[in-house]
Design a protein around this motif. Structure first.
Motif, PDB file in Angstrom:
ATOM      1  N   GLY A   1       1.916   4.974  -4.076  1.00 40.04           N
ATOM      2  CA  GLY A   1       2.310   3.594  -3.840  1.00 40.04           C
ATOM      3  C   GLY A   1       1.279   2.827  -3.033  1.00 40.04           C
ATOM      4  O   GLY A   1       1.286   1.603  -3.027  1.00 40.04           O
ATOM      5  N   TRP A   2       0.369   3.574  -2.361  1.00 37.57           N
ATOM      6  CA  TRP A   2      -0.683   2.930  -1.593  1.00 37.57           C
ATOM      7  C   TRP A   2      -1.853   2.611  -2.513  1.00 37.57           C
ATOM      8  O   TRP A   2      -2.201   3.379  -3.405  1.00 37.57           O
ATOM      9  CB  TRP A   2      -1.139   3.855  -0.484  1.00 37.57           C
TER      10      TRP A   2
ATOM     11  N   THR B   1       3.007   1.036   6.450  1.00 39.47           N
ATOM     12  CA  THR B   1       2.344   1.047   5.156  1.00 39.47           C
ATOM     13  C   THR B   1       3.192   1.892   4.233  1.00 39.47           C
ATOM     14  O   THR B   1       4.056   2.640   4.678  1.00 39.47           O
ATOM     15  CB  THR B   1       0.932   1.666   5.244  1.00 39.47           C
ATOM     16  N   PRO B   2       2.972   1.810   2.906  1.00 43.75           N
ATOM     17  CA  PRO B   2       3.771   2.629   1.999  1.00 43.75           C
ATOM     18  C   PRO B   2       3.702   4.100   2.370  1.00 43.75           C
ATOM     19  O   PRO B   2       2.632   4.675   2.479  1.00 43.75           O
ATOM     20  CB  PRO B   2       3.110   2.349   0.636  1.00 43.75           C
ATOM     21  N   ARG B   3       4.859   4.717   2.553  1.00 41.19           N
ATOM     22  CA  ARG B   3       4.913   6.107   2.956  1.00 41.19           C
ATOM     23  C   ARG B   3       4.789   7.017   1.743  1.00 41.19           C
ATOM     24  O   ARG B   3       5.039   6.597   0.614  1.00 41.19           O
ATOM     25  CB  ARG B   3       6.225   6.375   3.699  1.00 41.19           C
TER      26      ARG B   3
ATOM     27  N   GLY C   1       5.460   9.611  -1.235  1.00 42.68           N
ATOM     28  CA  GLY C   1       6.653   9.705  -2.041  1.00 42.68           C
ATOM     29  C   GLY C   1       7.604  10.781  -1.596  1.00 42.68           C
ATOM     30  O   GLY C   1       8.806  10.694  -1.823  1.00 42.68           O
TER      31      GLY C   1
ATOM     32  N   GLN D   1      -0.054   9.728   5.368  1.00 42.01           N
ATOM     33  CA  GLN D   1      -0.569   8.447   4.923  1.00 42.01           C
ATOM     34  C   GLN D   1      -2.033   8.629   4.529  1.00 42.01           C
ATOM     35  O   GLN D   1      -2.726   9.401   5.182  1.00 42.01           O
ATOM     36  CB  GLN D   1      -0.489   7.418   6.056  1.00 42.01           C
TER      37      GLN D   1
ATOM     38  N   ASP E   1      15.244   2.021  -0.648  1.00 38.19           N
ATOM     39  CA  ASP E   1      13.879   1.876  -0.155  1.00 38.19           C
ATOM     40  C   ASP E   1      12.929   2.659  -1.061  1.00 38.19           C
ATOM     41  O   ASP E   1      12.948   3.882  -1.093  1.00 38.19           O
ATOM     42  CB  ASP E   1      13.789   2.390   1.284  1.00 38.19           C
ATOM     43  N   TRP E   2      12.109   1.945  -1.793  1.00 41.97           N
ATOM     44  CA  TRP E   2      11.183   2.561  -2.747  1.00 41.97           C
ATOM     45  C   TRP E   2      10.286   3.577  -2.072  1.00 41.97           C
ATOM     46  O   TRP E   2      10.035   4.657  -2.603  1.00 41.97           O
ATOM     47  CB  TRP E   2      10.353   1.457  -3.398  1.00 41.97           C
ATOM     48  N   TYR E   3       9.807   3.254  -0.879  1.00 44.96           N
ATOM     49  CA  TYR E   3       8.867   4.123  -0.198  1.00 44.96           C
ATOM     50  C   TYR E   3       9.545   5.273   0.539  1.00 44.96           C
ATOM     51  O   TYR E   3       8.862   6.183   1.021  1.00 44.96           O
ATOM     52  CB  TYR E   3       8.011   3.309   0.773  1.00 44.96           C
TER      53      TYR E   3
ATOM     54  N   TRP F   1       8.477  11.562   1.407  1.00 45.71           N
ATOM     55  CA  TRP F   1       9.019  11.370   2.754  1.00 45.71           C
ATOM     56  C   TRP F   1      10.475  11.796   2.810  1.00 45.71           C
ATOM     57  O   TRP F   1      10.963  12.289   3.825  1.00 45.71           O
ATOM     58  CB  TRP F   1       8.874   9.908   3.137  1.00 45.71           C
TER      59      TRP F   1
ATOM     60  N   ARG G   1      11.063  -0.230  -9.929  1.00 45.16           N
ATOM     61  CA  ARG G   1      11.037  -0.934  -8.646  1.00 45.16           C
ATOM     62  C   ARG G   1      12.175  -1.954  -8.560  1.00 45.16           C
ATOM     63  O   ARG G   1      12.830  -2.096  -7.517  1.00 45.16           O
ATOM     64  CB  ARG G   1       9.692  -1.634  -8.462  1.00 45.16           C
TER      65      ARG G   1
END
Length: 442
Positions: free
Chosen positions: A113-114, A214-216, A218, A109, A280-282, A220, A271
């Motif tokens: 996306g963040w 929070t957005p993870r 990409g 993190q 799940d986008w993130y 992940w 999206r």
């Protein structure tokens, strides 16, 4: 072995001789080189590295994959020194290397996306490894990064209990400085030496929960493995993933304003398609290509359900975007967003600058192939055409899964650069007769 966290930083690390507060690891100059140094030797850049914060994670948090493994949540805060005379930071990279090669990162993190208060774009690298990098870039061509209040965070797993944790931090970046002519000059900066850190068991907080969601990052989706991350001279972990790539038609022929609008439309379409497919986008690996996008779906994706939903979602989102009458700044022209899409399934690695593997190469060869481009150009009744690799087509389409009819697909030979293979292509939303062989479109 690095110096203890509380120790006075050594002079060789170019650390300030001022009294270092207890919550700081070090304050150090960023060495300016090249043209900027020659023009103004008074130009200064620097960084204040906060003391790393460590929290022990319980197995219930889901971060510990094996009974004998342990996990820590580490945070690395830092502030950039404000530059004088209108100077600023265009890009900053924070690199953290842990001395123990058996450690592996399972979450980074912030990631793609963040967005921070200054809109910085973020890229994170190092999942499954003990060498980590975060890159913060200014959001606009003429913008700079806010100097203070930055942080990075990693969930780190060890195959055995922690006794102490040591490593090194390096900061590098790109700064810019105004010239008397009214233009701006850019140059690279970096810490002269790595700054060491050392955490003992006494430095680790216990019972602390994970930070708020929070957005993870990409990538992940690429962490679903059980073995310890590989040394630096070995390949990063690879897993089989469903991959989707898209590309906008005639992007380079547009004006600057319309390019920006098309990029916004592309992100909205992707999206929306994921939301409609319950993806799940993130949790996906994501890589922007400017006029295109790569999506690496999680390893446990149900392809039979997700693929038809993504196809429907892409078509519906494109229709919605085009219905909003995107145009140039003076609204005298209408920008119709039309896209090519391609699906493939194979082994994907997270490389140092993006996703790698023959599956990714084949995916983009299909996406860029003449048959698919020609199909989109010739069929003005649709805004979306799709290509399936032969293996993906045989696995999904021919078996009659709901929403995946073979009707309308055409078998074609794809030859791009050194790649030669078979793809099945179709205009999405325009269903024709049963599939048949096609020798290829020149």
């Amino acid at each position: 072995m690095g110096e203890p966290v509380g120790a006075e930083p050594a002079e060789r690390h170019e650390v300030s001789r001022r009294q270092v507060p207890h919550d700081l690891l070090a304050t150090t100059d960023l060495v300016v080189g090249g043209v900027l140094q020659a023009r103004d030797r008074r130009l200064r850049a620097g960084v204040a590295l906060g003391r790393p914060l460590a929290y022990a994670l319980p197995a219930a948090a889901g971060a510990v994959p094996a009974a004998d493994a342990t996990a820590l949540l580490l945070c690395f805060p830092f502030d950039l020194e404000e530059m004088p005379a209108g100077g600023g930071y265009r890009k900053i990279e924070l690199a953290v290397t842990f001395d123990d090669e058996h450690l592996r990162a399972v979450d980074l993190q912030p990631g793609p996306g963040w967005a921070g208060p200054d809109g910085a774009r973020v890229t994170a690298f190092g999942l499954g490894r003990n060498r980590l990098r975060w890159i913060f870039e200014a959001p606009h061509a003429d913008g700079t990064l806010s100097p203070d209040g930055r942080w990075t965070q990693v969930v780190l797993v060890s195959p055995s209990p922690f006794t102490e944790l040591s490593g090194r931090i390096q900061v590098r970046g790109v700064i810019e400085h105004p010239l008397l002519s009214g233009t701006r000059s850019q140059g690279e900066v970096q810490t002269r030496d790595d700054v060491p850190f050392l955490l003992s068991r006494a430095d680790v907080w216990t019972g602390a929960p994970l930070a708020q969601q929070t957005p993870r990052p990409g990538a992940w989706a690429l962490t679903g493995f059980e073995s310890v991350g590989p040394p630096d001279d070995e390949l990063p972990p690879g897993r089989r993933h469903l991959c989707l790539a898209v590309d906008i038609e005639k992007y380079s022929a547009r004006g600057n304003a319309d390019m920006i609008r098309l990029q916004r439309a592309l992100l909205r379409v992707m999206r929306a398609a994921c939301a409609g497919a319950a993806v799940d986008w993130y949790a996906c690996g994501r890589q922007a290509q400017g006029d295109g996008y790569l999506l690496v779906l999680p390893p446990d994706t149900d392809d039979t359900r997700v693929v038809p939903r993504l196809l429907d979602g892409l078509a519906e989102a494109l229709a919605a975007v085009n219905g909003e009458q995107y145009g140039s700044i003076d609204s005298r022209s209408h920008v119709r967003t039309r896209m090519r899409a391609a699906f493939h399934h194979g082994i994907v690695h997270e490389g140092d600058s993006g996703y790698a593997g023959s599956a990714v190469v084949e995916l983009f060869r299909m996406l860029d192939s003449d048959p698919l481009r020609t199909l989109l150009a010739d069929d003005q009744s649709t805004d979306l055409v799709v290509a399936f690799s032969d293996r993906t087509y045989q696995d999904l389409v021919v078996h009659g899964y709901k929403g995946l009819s073979p009707a309308g697909f055409v078998r074609t030979e794809v030859r791009v650069k050194q790649f030669a293979g078979v793809a099945w292509i179709r205009s999405q939303g325009h269903v024709g007769p049963a599939p048949h062989d096609h020798a290829g479109i020149p």
